[in-house]
Design a protein around this motif. Structure first.
Motif, PDB file in Angstrom:
ATOM      1  N   LYS A 181       0.815  -1.209   0.000  1.00  0.00           N
ATOM      2  CA  LYS A 181       0.000   0.000   0.000  1.00  0.00           C
ATOM      3  C   LYS A 181       0.852   1.264   0.000  1.00  0.00           C
ATOM      4  O   LYS A 181       0.415   2.314  -0.492  1.00  0.00           O
ATOM      5  CB  LYS A 181      -0.948  -0.008   1.194  1.00  0.00           C
ATOM      6  CG  LYS A 181      -0.257   0.095   2.543  1.00  0.00           C
ATOM      7  CD  LYS A 181      -1.255   0.100   3.685  1.00  0.00           C
ATOM      8  CE  LYS A 181      -0.546   0.214   5.030  1.00  0.00           C
ATOM      9  NZ  LYS A 181      -1.504   0.247   6.164  1.00  0.00           N
ATOM     10  N   GLU A 182       2.053   1.191   0.582  1.00  0.00           N
ATOM     11  CA  GLU A 182       2.946   2.356   0.591  1.00  0.00           C
ATOM     12  C   GLU A 182       3.716   2.433  -0.727  1.00  0.00           C
ATOM     13  O   GLU A 182       3.723   1.493  -1.522  1.00  0.00           O
ATOM     14  CB  GLU A 182       3.932   2.248   1.763  1.00  0.00           C
ATOM     15  CG  GLU A 182       3.292   2.116   3.120  1.00  0.00           C
ATOM     16  CD  GLU A 182       2.585   3.391   3.566  1.00  0.00           C
ATOM     17  OE1 GLU A 182       2.879   4.470   3.001  1.00  0.00           O
ATOM     18  OE2 GLU A 182       1.732   3.304   4.467  1.00  0.00           O
ATOM     19  N   GLU A 183       4.385   3.551  -0.909  1.00  0.00           N
ATOM     20  CA  GLU A 183       5.173   3.744  -2.131  1.00  0.00           C
ATOM     21  C   GLU A 183       6.614   3.277  -1.954  1.00  0.00           C
ATOM     22  O   GLU A 183       7.462   3.551  -2.799  1.00  0.00           O
ATOM     23  CB  GLU A 183       5.165   5.240  -2.518  1.00  0.00           C
ATOM     24  CG  GLU A 183       3.806   5.767  -2.921  1.00  0.00           C
ATOM     25  CD  GLU A 183       3.338   5.193  -4.268  1.00  0.00           C
ATOM     26  OE1 GLU A 183       4.188   4.669  -5.011  1.00  0.00           O
ATOM     27  OE2 GLU A 183       2.133   5.276  -4.558  1.00  0.00           O
ATOM     28  N   ARG A 184       6.847   2.556  -0.877  1.00  0.00           N
ATOM     29  CA  ARG A 184       8.204   2.083  -0.615  1.00  0.00           C
ATOM     30  C   ARG A 184       8.145   0.706   0.046  1.00  0.00           C
ATOM     31  O   ARG A 184       7.150   0.333   0.651  1.00  0.00           O
ATOM     32  CB  ARG A 184       8.949   3.059   0.288  1.00  0.00           C
ATOM     33  CG  ARG A 184       8.327   3.217   1.674  1.00  0.00           C
ATOM     34  CD  ARG A 184       8.998   4.300   2.480  1.00  0.00           C
ATOM     35  NE  ARG A 184       8.473   4.340   3.860  1.00  0.00           N
ATOM     36  CZ  ARG A 184       8.859   5.216   4.776  1.00  0.00           C
ATOM     37  NH1 ARG A 184       9.764   6.142   4.465  1.00  0.00           N
ATOM     38  NH2 ARG A 184       8.340   5.182   5.996  1.00  0.00           N
ATOM     39  N   VAL A 185       9.245  -0.020  -0.089  1.00  0.00           N
ATOM     40  CA  VAL A 185       9.341  -1.332   0.554  1.00  0.00           C
ATOM     41  C   VAL A 185      10.107  -1.189   1.863  1.00  0.00           C
ATOM     42  O   VAL A 185      10.790  -0.191   2.096  1.00  0.00           O
ATOM     43  CB  VAL A 185      10.060  -2.348  -0.368  1.00  0.00           C
ATOM     44  CG1 VAL A 185       9.326  -2.516  -1.688  1.00  0.00           C
ATOM     45  CG2 VAL A 185      11.514  -1.957  -0.593  1.00  0.00           C
ATOM     46  N   GLY A 186       9.999  -2.179   2.709  1.00  0.00           N
ATOM     47  CA  GLY A 186      10.783  -2.180   3.949  1.00  0.00           C
ATOM     48  C   GLY A 186       9.943  -2.258   5.194  1.00  0.00           C
ATOM     49  O   GLY A 186      10.384  -2.770   6.224  1.00  0.00           O
ATOM     50  N   GLY A 187       8.724  -1.736   5.160  1.00  0.00           N
ATOM     51  CA  GLY A 187       7.843  -1.809   6.327  1.00  0.00           C
ATOM     52  C   GLY A 187       8.509  -1.281   7.585  1.00  0.00           C
ATOM     53  O   GLY A 187       9.025  -0.152   7.620  1.00  0.00           O
ATOM     54  N   SER A 188       8.541  -2.076   8.637  1.00  0.00           N
ATOM     55  CA  SER A 188       9.058  -1.637   9.930  1.00  0.00           C
ATOM     56  C   SER A 188      10.554  -1.364   9.918  1.00  0.00           C
ATOM     57  O   SER A 188      11.079  -0.760  10.870  1.00  0.00           O
ATOM     58  CB  SER A 188       8.746  -2.691  11.000  1.00  0.00           C
ATOM     59  OG  SER A 188       9.374  -3.931  10.682  1.00  0.00           O
ATOM     60  N   LEU A 189      11.259  -1.773   8.875  1.00  0.00           N
ATOM     61  CA  LEU A 189      12.700  -1.520   8.828  1.00  0.00           C
ATOM     62  C   LEU A 189      13.009  -0.025   8.828  1.00  0.00           C
ATOM     63  O   LEU A 189      14.074   0.389   9.299  1.00  0.00           O
ATOM     64  CB  LEU A 189      13.319  -2.177   7.582  1.00  0.00           C
ATOM     65  CG  LEU A 189      13.305  -3.708   7.549  1.00  0.00           C
ATOM     66  CD1 LEU A 189      13.893  -4.215   6.240  1.00  0.00           C
ATOM     67  CD2 LEU A 189      14.095  -4.277   8.732  1.00  0.00           C
ATOM     68  N   TRP A 190      12.090   0.778   8.313  1.00  0.00           N
ATOM     69  CA  TRP A 190      12.330   2.223   8.273  1.00  0.00           C
ATOM     70  C   TRP A 190      12.454   2.821   9.669  1.00  0.00           C
ATOM     71  O   TRP A 190      13.140   3.833   9.856  1.00  0.00           O
ATOM     72  CB  TRP A 190      11.196   2.918   7.503  1.00  0.00           C
ATOM     73  CG  TRP A 190      11.261   2.650   6.032  1.00  0.00           C
ATOM     74  CD1 TRP A 190      10.654   1.643   5.357  1.00  0.00           C
ATOM     75  CD2 TRP A 190      11.994   3.411   5.073  1.00  0.00           C
ATOM     76  NE1 TRP A 190      10.956   1.705   4.026  1.00  0.00           N
ATOM     77  CE2 TRP A 190      11.777   2.792   3.815  1.00  0.00           C
ATOM     78  CE3 TRP A 190      12.801   4.556   5.130  1.00  0.00           C
ATOM     79  CZ2 TRP A 190      12.346   3.275   2.635  1.00  0.00           C
ATOM     80  CZ3 TRP A 190      13.354   5.048   3.954  1.00  0.00           C
ATOM     81  CH2 TRP A 190      13.147   4.412   2.727  1.00  0.00           C
ATOM     82  N   SER A 191      11.828   2.210  10.642  1.00  0.00           N
ATOM     83  CA  SER A 191      11.920   2.729  12.008  1.00  0.00           C
ATOM     84  C   SER A 191      13.023   2.054  12.819  1.00  0.00           C
ATOM     85  O   SER A 191      13.267   2.439  13.966  1.00  0.00           O
ATOM     86  CB  SER A 191      10.582   2.548  12.732  1.00  0.00           C
ATOM     87  OG  SER A 191      10.266   1.164  12.851  1.00  0.00           O
ATOM     88  N   LEU A 192      13.680   1.082  12.217  1.00  0.00           N
ATOM     89  CA  LEU A 192      14.673   0.307  12.961  1.00  0.00           C
ATOM     90  C   LEU A 192      16.101   0.524  12.480  1.00  0.00           C
ATOM     91  O   LEU A 192      17.043   0.420  13.274  1.00  0.00           O
ATOM     92  CB  LEU A 192      14.331  -1.195  12.870  1.00  0.00           C
ATOM     93  CG  LEU A 192      12.994  -1.619  13.465  1.00  0.00           C
ATOM     94  CD1 LEU A 192      12.692  -3.072  13.112  1.00  0.00           C
ATOM     95  CD2 LEU A 192      13.012  -1.433  14.978  1.00  0.00           C
ATOM     96  N   LEU A 193      16.277   0.814  11.216  1.00  0.00           N
ATOM     97  CA  LEU A 193      17.616   0.961  10.651  1.00  0.00           C
ATOM     98  C   LEU A 193      17.648   2.135   9.695  1.00  0.00           C
ATOM     99  O   LEU A 193      16.630   2.484   9.071  1.00  0.00           O
ATOM    100  CB  LEU A 193      18.010  -0.320   9.883  1.00  0.00           C
ATOM    101  CG  LEU A 193      18.304  -1.580  10.686  1.00  0.00           C
ATOM    102  CD1 LEU A 193      18.477  -2.763   9.739  1.00  0.00           C
ATOM    103  CD2 LEU A 193      19.543  -1.401  11.555  1.00  0.00           C
ATOM    104  N   PRO A 194      18.818   2.744   9.518  1.00  0.00           N
ATOM    105  CA  PRO A 194      18.951   3.798   8.508  1.00  0.00           C
ATOM    106  C   PRO A 194      18.709   3.230   7.105  1.00  0.00           C
ATOM    107  O   PRO A 194      19.047   2.075   6.819  1.00  0.00           O
ATOM    108  CB  PRO A 194      20.395   4.277   8.672  1.00  0.00           C
ATOM    109  CG  PRO A 194      20.797   3.830  10.038  1.00  0.00           C
ATOM    110  CD  PRO A 194      20.055   2.571  10.295  1.00  0.00           C
ATOM    111  N   GLU A 195      18.155   4.037   6.260  1.00  0.00           N
ATOM    112  CA  GLU A 195      17.876   3.592   4.886  1.00  0.00           C
ATOM    113  C   GLU A 195      19.136   3.126   4.192  1.00  0.00           C
ATOM    114  O   GLU A 195      19.120   2.141   3.446  1.00  0.00           O
ATOM    115  CB  GLU A 195      17.228   4.739   4.102  1.00  0.00           C
ATOM    116  CG  GLU A 195      16.935   4.393   2.651  1.00  0.00           C
ATOM    117  CD  GLU A 195      16.356   5.567   1.878  1.00  0.00           C
ATOM    118  OE1 GLU A 195      16.103   5.415   0.669  1.00  0.00           O
ATOM    119  OE2 GLU A 195      16.167   6.651   2.488  1.00  0.00           O
ATOM    120  N   GLU A 196      20.244   3.840   4.448  1.00  0.00           N
ATOM    121  CA  GLU A 196      21.490   3.479   3.765  1.00  0.00           C
ATOM    122  C   GLU A 196      22.054   2.142   4.230  1.00  0.00           C
ATOM    123  O   GLU A 196      23.000   1.612   3.634  1.00  0.00           O
ATOM    124  CB  GLU A 196      22.548   4.568   3.961  1.00  0.00           C
ATOM    125  CG  GLU A 196      22.940   4.852   5.399  1.00  0.00           C
ATOM    126  CD  GLU A 196      22.080   5.922   6.059  1.00  0.00           C
ATOM    127  OE1 GLU A 196      22.531   6.507   7.065  1.00  0.00           O
ATOM    128  OE2 GLU A 196      20.959   6.166   5.561  1.00  0.00           O
TER     129      GLU A 196
END
Length: 688
Positions: A138-153
C-alpha cells in the motif's frame, strides 16, 4: 532388538540442536557456522548464514541474540558473541553477492501482500526458486518496519543486493482490500502490525496456514517480532511450495526445541579475548572467539565409549549398520558389513552410564552378536580360543573343595578362572585367609560363563550358569565371595538369588594386618569396568590400598565412569589393533603405577610395560621379586598355573585326592624359542 530401535528413535538426543540454536528463530546450524569460523572459512560461514536468514546484513544488526542467554557459558559471564561472529562473516567473506542460478521458470504465481521484512523474505525465497512473484504494498516504498529500525542506507542496499538476480513484480502504492482482487495460485498475507488480515485467522493445520486453502498468514501481522517475521516468511515460502506441489496446507510447524542441556561444569571455559577495537572482529579475533564455542552436542557416548569413538559412529548409525548386517538385503545375504564391529564391543556398560537417557548400545550389540551366532554368520575364530579355555576351566581345572566337610559352608570362595591363571598363589593366600577367619568356607574353581555370553553362545552360557547354581544349591546356598568382579556381575545378572560379596569387602571388614608394600608410594587404583555396579567394592579396595601404605591419586575416569582395559568382550582376536589401542589409552591416563583388582587388567597393562600390580599381591605377605615385576603368563602358562593351583589345593586340604605325579608323562620336552613363544601368545596359541 526392536525395543532398542524404538528407544533410539524416541529418546536419543544426537540430533537435538544445542541450546543456542534451539532459541534461534531461524534455527541456524550454529555448530556448522562456528566450525567454518574456527578455521577461517568466512565464505562458507557467510553462505550458510545467508541461506538461513535471507537478509544477513539486516538480521545481524537487529537480532536480539536469544542465543546469548541460552549459551552454556552465559552464567559464567562470557557467552559466545555469535552476532559479532555473524557480522565478521559478512565483513570478511570475499564475495557477499547472492548466487545466480539459471533455472527454468515455474508455472505458478504467488501473491505476497505487504512489503515488510517478513513478506520480502517469503518473496525472495520463492523468486529464487523461479516462481512468478507479485508483491502488493500500500505504501510507495518497501521495507515496512525496517524504516523505524535501521537507517535507509543500511537496509536498502541489502534488500537490493539480495534481489539483484531475482525477477519480482513490485506493485507499490496498491492497497489490496479484498483477496478477490488477487489472481494467484497462492497468497501470503504479511501486512505488518495492525495490518489487514482479510477476516482470516490461522487454522492450526500447519505453519502459517489460514482457514482458506492457498492463503497463508504470518509476520508482524501475527504479533511476531521482526526476526520472527523474517523467519515466518521463509517458512511460509516452504509451506507455499509444498501446497503448490501436493495440495496440502499442513506444512509442519517449526520446532527447534531441544532436550539437550549440557552441564557447563563439564565444558572447558575460555574467557572472551581482548579486542583491538569496538568495530568488526578481525579475522584472528573471529577465529579466537569461535574457538571458545564448544559446539555443544549430545555426544557423551562417542566421547567416552572407546568403540563409538574409534569408529566415530553414534547409536543411530550403529543401529542402521548392525541391522543391515543382521538382515542383509543382498540376494547372497553375505553383505554383513558390521560383523567385526559387533564383535569388537567390550560390553563394559559405559555407554549406558554416560548417556543422559541411559541408551544401552552395548546390550544391543550383545543381542546382535547372539543373532549372528544363531545364523552361523559370526566367524568362529573370534571366540574359539576363549570357549576352549572356558571348557578347560570348567573341566580339567575345575575343583569343588569343602575342607570342613560339613556340606553347608557359610562362604563359597569363587576366584574365577583368570586369577588362578595369572597368579595362582594369590588364590591360595586368599583361601587360606578366608579359612583362618571363617573355617566353614568352601572353594569352587571354574568359569562364570562370561566367555560364552560374549561369544553369543546362549545355550552354553545358560548351561554354565545352571551348573554354578547346582553347586551353590547343593552347598546350602552359601554367600558367594568373588575375587573377580566380572564373575560377580555375570552371576548378579543371571543368578540374582545367589547373594554375594567381593573378597575385598570381606578382607577390609576384618581389619587384617596388611603387609605395607606401599611404603608411602603414590599409585592410582584402576577400577575394572564391572566395578561401577559395586561402589562398595571400590571403597573397600581403596581402604585396603591405604592400609597397605599407598597414597592414592585419582585417574581422570574412575568409579562410576570406570573404563575397560581392553580385555572385556575378549576382542583381542576379533580386533587386536583396537584392543591394543584401548589398553594404550588406559595406560596413558596416568604416569603412576596402577593397583588393580582384576587379573585381566593387571596382565593387559603389565604385558605392555606398565607398572601394575594386583591389590592382593600388595596386601599379602612379601615374597620374592618386586611388587611391580611379576611376569605375565603366556596362554600355555595360564593353563599350567590352573593345573598347579588345583593340585596344590588338593595337596593342602585333601591330600588323599591329589593326583600322583609319579606316572606323569616325562617325554622329550618341546623346545620353543622365546621369540616364537611371544608370537604364539600374541595370537592366543598354546603349546599344550
Amino acid at each position: 532388538m526392536s525395543d532398542f530401535r524404538a528407544q533410539l528413535a524416541r529418546t536419543c538426543m544426537q540430533d537435538d540442536p544445542p541450546p543456542c540454536a534451539s532459541v534461534c528463530p531461524f534455527g541456524l546450524d550454529i555448530r556448522a557456522f562456528i566450525g567454518h569460523m574456527k578455521r577461517g572459512a568466512f565464505s562458507a560461514a557467510f553462505r550458510l548464514y545467508r541461506d538461513t536468514v535471507a537478509f544477513p546484513g539486516i538480521v545481524s544488526r537487529l537480532c536480539t541474540q536469544p542465543c546469548q542467554a541460552a549459551c552454556v557459558f552465559s552464567a559464567r559471564g562470557g557467552a559466545v558473541a555469535l552476532r559479532d561472529l555473524e557480522a565478521a562473516a559478512i565483513a570478511h567473506a570475499p564475495n557477499i553477492k547472492p548466487n545466480s542460478y539459471n533455472l527454468p521458470r515455474r508455472p505458478n504465481k504467488i501473491a505476497v501482500i505487504g512489503a515488510g521484512p517478513g513478506a520480502l523474505a517469503c518473496a525472495l525465497r520463492l523468486a529464487s526458486k523461479k516462481y512468478e512473484v507479485v508483491i502488493f504494498e500500500k505504501e510507495e516504498r518497501v521495507g515496512g518496519s525496517l524504516w523505524s529500525l535501521l537507517p535507509e542506507e543500511v537496509f536498502m542496499p541489502e534488500l537490493e543486493r539480495q534481489f539483484m538476480y531475482e525477477k519480482v513484480d513490485f506493485r507499490l502504492g496498491q492497497r489490496v482490500t479484498d483477496l478477490a482482487q488477487v489472481q494467484a495460485d497462492a497468497v501470503y498475507v504479511s501486512t505488518g502490525a495492525g495490518g489487514d488480515c482479510f477476516g482470516l485467522e490461522l487454522s492450526g493445520r500447519g505453519a502459517c496456514a489460514s482457514r482458506r486453502d492457498g492463503v497463508f498468514l504470518g509476520g508482524e501481522l501475527a504479533g511476531r517480532t521482526v526476526m520472527e517475521a523474517i523467519a515466518d516468511g521463509l517458512l511460509a515460502a516452504k509451506a507455499i511450495e509444498r501446497y503448490l506441489k501436493v495440495g496440502g496446507m499442513n506444512e509442519p510447524f517449526r520446532d527447534f526445541s531441544t532436550r539437550f542441556h549440557p552441564d557447563p561444569a563439564l565444558l572447558p571455559y575460555t574467557p572472551p579475548a581482548r579486542r583491538a577495537g569496538e568495530d568488526i572482529l578481525t579475522r584472528e579475533e573471529a577465529a579466537a572467539e569461535a574457538g571458545r564455542c564448544q559446539q555443544c552436542q549430545c555426544d557423551a557416548c562417542v566421547k567416552y565409549c572407546d568403540l563409538m569413538r574409534s569408529y566415530h559412529k553414534y547409536p543411530k548409525r550403529v543401529e542402521e549398520e548392525v541391522q543391515t548386517t543382521i538382515e542383509p538385503v543382498s540376494l547372497s545375504r553375505k553383505a554383513r558389513l558390521a560383523t567385526r564391529f559387533i564383535a569388537t564391543c567390550n560390553h563394559c556398560g559405559l555407554c549406558k552410564e554416560v548417556c543422559p537417557v541411559s541408551l544401552d548400545t552395548g546390550t544391543y550389540l550383545l543381542d546382535s552378536h547372539r543373532r549372528m551366532v544363531e545364523e552361523e554368520a559370526m566367524p568362529w575364530a573370534y571366540h574359539e580360543f576363549w570357549l576352549r579355555d572356558m571348557e578347560f576351566s570348567n573341566g580339567e581345572a575345575s575343583l569343588l573343595l569343602d575342607p570342613d566337610g560339613n556340606g553347608n559352608p557359610k562362604y563359597l570362595f569363587f576366584p574365577g578362572c583368570r586369577l588362578g591363571g595369572s597368579d595362582p598363589r594369590l588364590v591360595l593366600d586368599s583361601f587360606r585367609t578366608l579359612l583362618e577367619h571363617e573355617p566353614e568356607s568352601a572353594l569352587y574353581l571354574g568359569c562364570c560363563g562370561a566367555p560364552a555370553e560374549w561369544a553369543g553362545e546362549e545355550k552354553l552360557h545358560s548351561e554354565t550358569v545352571e551348573e554354578f547354581a547346582r553347586v551353590w544349591e547343593d552347598l546350602g546356598r552359601p554367600t558367594v565371595v568373588f575375587a573377580c568382579l566380572n564373575c560377580r556381575q555375570e552371576l548378579a545378572r543371571h543368578l540374582p538369588r545367589a547373594e554375594g560379596m567381593s573378597l575385598y569387602e570381606l578382607l577390609d571388614s576384618w581389619d587384617l594386618p596388611v603387609f605395607r608394600s606401599g611404603a608411602g608410594q603414590t599409585a592410582a587404583v584402576f577400577d575394572p569396568c564391572p566395578s561401577r555396579d559395586f561402589p562398595e567394592t571400590q571403597r573397600a579396595v581403596r581402604s585396603l590400598a591405604r592400609k597397605a601404605g599407598f597414597h592414592l591419586d585419582a585417574l581422570p575416569l574412575e568409579g562410576e565412569y570406570a573404563q575397560c582395559c581392553g580385555w572385556g568382550g575378549q576382542v583381542e582376536i576379533a580386533n587386536p589393533k583396537y584392543a591394543q589401542g584401548v589398553a594404550q589409552n588406559r595406560i596413558e591416563a596416568s604416569p603412576l603405577p596402577y593397583l588393580v583388582y582384576c587379573a585381566n587388567c593387571r596382565d593387559v597393562f603389565a604385558r605392555r610395560g606398565k607398572a601394575a600390580a594386583h591389590l592382593l599381591r600388595a596386601i599379602f605377605p612379601e615374597r620374592e621379586g618386586g611388587l611391580w615385576d611379576d611376569p605375565v603368563p603366556t596362554a600355555t602358562q595360564s593353563r599350567d598355573s590352573r593345573r598347579w593351583l588345583k593340585r596344590q589345593l588338593l595337596l593342602r586340604y585333601k591330600p588323599e585326592e591329589a593326583p600322583s605325579m609319579e606316572n606323569a608323562h616325562t617325554g622329550a620336552p618341546l623346545l620353543i624359542s622365546p621369540e616364537l613363544l611371544k608370537k604364539m601368545d600374541q595370537h592366543s596359541i598354546g603349546s599344550t
